[in-house]
Write a protein that holds these residues in place. Structure first.
Motif, PDB file in Angstrom:
ATOM      1  N   LEU A   1      20.518 -16.752  -3.539  1.00 18.82           N
ATOM      2  CA  LEU A   1      21.278 -17.716  -4.275  1.00 18.82           C
ATOM      3  C   LEU A   1      19.541 -17.717  -5.047  1.00 18.82           C
ATOM      4  N   ASP A   2      19.369 -17.001  -6.683  1.00 20.55           N
ATOM      5  CA  ASP A   2      18.370 -17.597  -7.410  1.00 20.55           C
ATOM      6  C   ASP A   2      17.577 -16.570  -6.882  1.00 20.55           C
ATOM      7  N   GLY A   3      17.664 -15.593  -7.146  1.00 22.22           N
ATOM      8  CA  GLY A   3      17.396 -14.386  -6.076  1.00 22.22           C
ATOM      9  C   GLY A   3      16.498 -14.589  -5.154  1.00 22.22           C
ATOM     10  N   ARG A   4      17.017 -15.115  -3.783  1.00 26.80           N
ATOM     11  CA  ARG A   4      16.410 -16.090  -2.890  1.00 26.80           C
ATOM     12  C   ARG A   4      17.111 -15.392  -1.412  1.00 26.80           C
ATOM     13  N   GLU A   5      16.768 -14.969  -0.833  1.00 24.60           N
ATOM     14  CA  GLU A   5      17.936 -15.157   0.644  1.00 24.60           C
ATOM     15  C   GLU A   5      18.475 -16.229   1.097  1.00 24.60           C
ATOM     16  N   HIS A   6      19.580 -16.832   1.049  1.00 20.91           N
ATOM     17  CA  HIS A   6      20.205 -18.018   1.048  1.00 20.91           C
ATOM     18  C   HIS A   6      20.404 -17.817   2.331  1.00 20.91           C
ATOM     19  N   GLY A   7      21.296 -16.618   3.597  1.00 21.54           N
ATOM     20  CA  GLY A   7      21.708 -16.827   4.008  1.00 21.54           C
ATOM     21  C   GLY A   7      22.141 -15.476   4.674  1.00 21.54           C
ATOM     22  N   TYR A   8      22.324 -15.159   6.112  1.00 18.93           N
ATOM     23  CA  TYR A   8      23.213 -13.300   6.226  1.00 18.93           C
ATOM     24  C   TYR A   8      24.193 -14.361   7.198  1.00 18.93           C
ATOM     25  N   TRP A   9      24.220 -12.925   7.513  1.00 14.11           N
ATOM     26  CA  TRP A   9      26.130 -12.706   8.661  1.00 14.11           C
ATOM     27  C   TRP A   9      27.593 -13.530   8.757  1.00 14.11           C
ATOM     28  N   LYS A  10      26.844 -14.918   7.408  1.00  9.44           N
ATOM     29  CA  LYS A  10      27.564 -15.699   7.441  1.00  9.44           C
ATOM     30  C   LYS A  10      27.839 -16.394   6.069  1.00  9.44           C
ATOM     31  N   VAL A  11      29.046 -16.495   5.308  1.00  8.43           N
ATOM     32  CA  VAL A  11      28.558 -17.682   4.479  1.00  8.43           C
ATOM     33  C   VAL A  11      28.732 -18.940   4.636  1.00  8.43           C
ATOM     34  N   GLU A  12      27.488 -19.843   4.491  1.00 10.59           N
ATOM     35  CA  GLU A  12      27.717 -21.404   5.442  1.00 10.59           C
ATOM     36  C   GLU A  12      27.913 -21.563   3.933  1.00 10.59           C
ATOM     37  N   GLU A  13      29.375 -22.069   3.464  1.00 11.24           N
ATOM     38  CA  GLU A  13      30.412 -22.131   2.710  1.00 11.24           C
ATOM     39  C   GLU A  13      29.511 -23.887   2.279  1.00 11.24           C
ATOM     40  N   ASP A  14      29.164 -24.780   3.494  1.00 13.84           N
ATOM     41  CA  ASP A  14      29.039 -26.316   3.082  1.00 13.84           C
ATOM     42  C   ASP A  14      27.746 -26.213   2.169  1.00 13.84           C
ATOM     43  N   ARG A  15      27.015 -25.677   2.947  1.00  9.91           N
ATOM     44  CA  ARG A  15      25.315 -25.809   3.224  1.00  9.91           C
ATOM     45  C   ARG A  15      25.081 -25.199   1.262  1.00  9.91           C
ATOM     46  N   LEU A  16      25.686 -24.213   1.142  1.00 10.02           N
ATOM     47  CA  LEU A  16      26.130 -23.396  -0.140  1.00 10.02           C
ATOM     48  C   LEU A  16      25.907 -24.077  -0.823  1.00 10.02           C
ATOM     49  N   GLU A  17      27.402 -24.304  -0.857  1.00  4.95           N
ATOM     50  CA  GLU A  17      27.231 -25.857  -2.070  1.00  4.95           C
ATOM     51  C   GLU A  17      26.563 -26.861  -2.260  1.00  4.95           C
ATOM     52  N   ARG A  18      26.426 -27.200  -0.933  1.00 10.28           N
ATOM     53  CA  ARG A  18      25.037 -28.570  -1.152  1.00 10.28           C
ATOM     54  C   ARG A  18      24.128 -27.770  -2.028  1.00 10.28           C
ATOM     55  N   ASP A  19      23.549 -26.559  -1.874  1.00  8.14           N
ATOM     56  CA  ASP A  19      22.707 -26.202  -2.577  1.00  8.14           C
ATOM     57  C   ASP A  19      22.623 -26.012  -3.975  1.00  8.14           C
ATOM     58  N   LEU A  20      23.551 -25.020  -4.518  1.00 10.34           N
ATOM     59  CA  LEU A  20      24.146 -25.103  -5.695  1.00 10.34           C
ATOM     60  C   LEU A  20      24.340 -26.600  -6.422  1.00 10.34           C
ATOM     61  N   ALA A  21      24.871 -27.632  -5.945  1.00  9.76           N
ATOM     62  CA  ALA A  21      24.676 -28.986  -6.496  1.00  9.76           C
ATOM     63  C   ALA A  21      23.329 -29.217  -6.729  1.00  9.76           C
ATOM     64  N   SER A  22      22.290 -29.312  -5.587  1.00  4.19           N
ATOM     65  CA  SER A  22      21.022 -29.832  -5.520  1.00  4.19           C
ATOM     66  C   SER A  22      20.151 -29.590  -6.487  1.00  4.19           C
ATOM     67  N   ARG A  23      20.533 -27.992  -6.779  1.00  2.00           N
ATOM     68  CA  ARG A  23      19.231 -26.957  -7.437  1.00  2.00           C
ATOM     69  C   ARG A  23      19.645 -26.707  -8.989  1.00  2.00           C
ATOM     70  N   PRO A  24      19.068 -27.488 -10.086  1.00  3.81           N
ATOM     71  CA  PRO A  24      19.311 -27.062 -10.932  1.00  3.81           C
ATOM     72  C   PRO A  24      19.590 -25.551 -11.442  1.00  3.81           C
ATOM     73  N   ALA A  25      20.106 -24.560 -11.929  1.00  5.41           N
ATOM     74  CA  ALA A  25      19.730 -23.301 -12.039  1.00  5.41           C
ATOM     75  C   ALA A  25      18.910 -22.713 -13.166  1.00  5.41           C
ATOM     76  N   PRO A  26      17.634 -21.689 -12.926  1.00  7.40           N
ATOM     77  CA  PRO A  26      17.165 -21.638 -13.199  1.00  7.40           C
ATOM     78  C   PRO A  26      17.346 -21.029 -15.269  1.00  7.40           C
ATOM     79  N   SER A  27      16.324 -21.627 -15.324  1.00  8.90           N
ATOM     80  CA  SER A  27      16.611 -21.567 -17.314  1.00  8.90           C
ATOM     81  C   SER A  27      16.438 -20.029 -17.945  1.00  8.90           C
ATOM     82  N   ALA A  28      16.633 -19.452 -18.372  1.00  5.05           N
ATOM     83  CA  ALA A  28      16.382 -17.375 -19.150  1.00  5.05           C
ATOM     84  C   ALA A  28      15.386 -17.466 -19.389  1.00  5.05           C
ATOM     85  N   GLY A  29      14.757 -18.394 -19.466  1.00  8.68           N
ATOM     86  CA  GLY A  29      13.333 -18.056 -19.325  1.00  8.68           C
ATOM     87  C   GLY A  29      12.691 -17.458 -18.557  1.00  8.68           C
ATOM     88  N   SER A  30      13.290 -18.221 -17.323  1.00 13.54           N
ATOM     89  CA  SER A  30      12.267 -18.627 -15.539  1.00 13.54           C
ATOM     90  C   SER A  30      12.289 -17.179 -15.110  1.00 13.54           C
TER      91      SER A  30
END
Length: 86
Positions: free
Chosen positions: A57-86
């Motif tokens: 997620l945003d270039g950082r490891e979020h998890g492995y072996w299994k996609v934790e869908e609820d956690r991933l969706e929560r983290d997507l919602a809580s973290r703004p997308a990085p700006s193009a210049g970042s």
């Protein structure tokens, strides 16, 4: 560039299940994802080879072996997308 990347390898059953999970997350959130096959890339094999599938997620490891869908969706919602210049 997609915020989500799934590191995989051909013939990996867990990777196939992770792709299905990522597709569900995409349908629910609208966040596109990319797939990267680590096979044949020595650097990627060293980093991810024994742990595929790996979700980034945003270039950082979020998890492995299994996609934790609820956690991933929560983290997507809580973290703004990085700006193009970042």
């Amino acid at each position: 560039m997609a915020r989500l990347t799934l590191m995989v390898r051909a013939g990996c059953r867990l990777c196939d299940l992770a792709k299905e999970a990522m597709a569900r997350v995409e349908r629910r959130t609208g966040e596109a994802w990319t797939e990267v096959d680590v096979t044949g890339d020595a650097e990627l094999e060293d980093e991810y080879g024994l742990r595929v599938p790996v979700v980034l997620l945003d270039g950082r490891e979020h998890g492995y072996w299994k996609v934790e869908e609820d956690r991933l969706e929560r983290d997507l919602a809580s973290r703004p997308a990085p700006s193009a210049g970042s």
